[in-house]
Design an enzyme around this catalytic site. Structure first.
Site, mmCIF file in Angstrom:
data_model
loop_
_atom_site.group_PDB
_atom_site.id
_atom_site.type_symbol
_atom_site.label_atom_id
_atom_site.label_comp_id
_atom_site.label_asym_id
_atom_site.label_seq_id
_atom_site.Cartn_x
_atom_site.Cartn_y
_atom_site.Cartn_z
ATOM 1 N N LYS A 9 0.860 -1.188 0.000
ATOM 2 C CA LYS A 9 0.000 0.000 0.000
ATOM 3 C C LYS A 9 0.898 1.241 0.000
ATOM 4 O O LYS A 9 1.119 1.880 1.044
ATOM 5 C CB LYS A 9 -0.951 -0.012 1.199
ATOM 6 N N LEU A 27 -4.258 -5.345 -3.757
ATOM 7 C CA LEU A 27 -4.053 -4.970 -2.368
ATOM 8 C C LEU A 27 -5.018 -5.801 -1.523
ATOM 9 O O LEU A 27 -6.233 -5.740 -1.743
ATOM 10 C CB LEU A 27 -4.335 -3.482 -2.155
#
Length: 288
Positions: free
Chosen positions: A149, A205
């Protein structure tokens, strides 16, 4: 009440918080971040968010500036200083501000820059829950470590802007014939009563909200398929959802102008939305 932020060990008014122009987050996008929703002063899965932050720091080789317990204690202070209630915390760590700009890592001992700030949690558009929202598909042009991230989000930004310009709330990313995830969300496709979603890998993600949705779905005895999702599955879906920490579960009822299923939030979404709201209530009560 004026917003309070945490920057490098200090709590400051927002307008007094500054970082160097040599900070590598500013110059290179060299950093990682988290967004954590807060309900009635309680973080939703704060531990899991901090653990993911640690994995992101490890992935780009930033030294951990504090322990998990210290992160959580600092964030609890930040929540209190910003009045409690419902908030959205933004937490960012960069590789710091060395004496000069250089692509190579800075000298050993350069401290990371740590920023945490909080804003009131924006209410979710109730029209999405009544009639659903629209998404468009775009090519996935991001780098190959989407599991980290990082703050280098230009590919995501351009994809989301394309959606906005077409009157949609999200862009669904397509790569090698597969529907991957959203520009700022995870993707779920419902077909014949089963929830399909891309398995965790470097391609997506791994969302904290995604994990919670799958946990709640299994508790509801809804079949879950973590496997590749061909674009054809997206085009023939009974339901499509996207999820994120601040938007929760958004039913998508039109993709590229074409109606999904019956053109309204479907029965599986209705069940999952109810389960998610029940979990949120436990968070509000400090029981989850």
């Amino acid at each position: 009440m004026a917003a309070t932020v945490y920057l490098n060990g200090q709590f400051l008014p927002l307008d007094a918080a500054c970082v160097s122009v040599l900070d590598r987050g500013f110059l290179f996008g060299d950093g990682v971040y988290e967004v954590i929703p807060v309900y009635s002063g309680h973080m939703l899965r704060g531990v899991e968010h901090i653990e993911r932050l640690g994995r992101s720091m490890d992935g780009i080789r930033i030294d951990h500036p504090m322990s998990r317990a210290a992160w959580l204690a600092m964030l609890e202070q930040l929540i209190e200083r910003n009045g409690g209630g419902d908030q959205a915390i933004y937490l960012q760590v960069t590789r710091g501000a060395p004496p000069k700009r250089d692509h190579a890592f800075p000298p050993a001992g350069t401290p990371p820059t740590v920023l945490a700030m909080s804003n009131p949690l924006a209410p979710i558009d109730e029209a999405w829950h009544r009639q659903g929202a629209e998404a468009v598909t775009v090519p996935d042009l991001r780098w190959q470590r989407c599991d980290l991230k990082t703050i280098q989000l230009l590919g995501n930004v351009l994809a989301r802007q394309q959606a906005v310009e077409q009157g949609a709330v999200e862009a669904i990313l397509l790569r090698d014939g597969q529907a991957i995830e959203g520009a700022a969300s995870n993707l779920f496709i419902i077909k014949d009563g089963a929830i399909h979603t891309t398995p965790k890998s470097a391609a997506i993600l791994g969302g904290i909200t995604r994990d919670l949705i799958l946990e709640l779905a299994r508790a509801e005895a809804i079949p879950v398929r973590e496997e590749g999702m061909p674009e054809a599955l997206l085009r023939s879906a009974d339901e499509v959802w996207v999820s994120s920490s601040t938007r929760e579960i958004v039913p998508i009822t039109r993709v590229d102008g074409q109606t999904v299923g019956e053109g309204k939030p479907g029965p599986v979404w209705q069940r999952m939305h109810a389960a998610y709201q029940a979990f949120k209530q436990k968070v509000r009560e400090g029981k989850a």
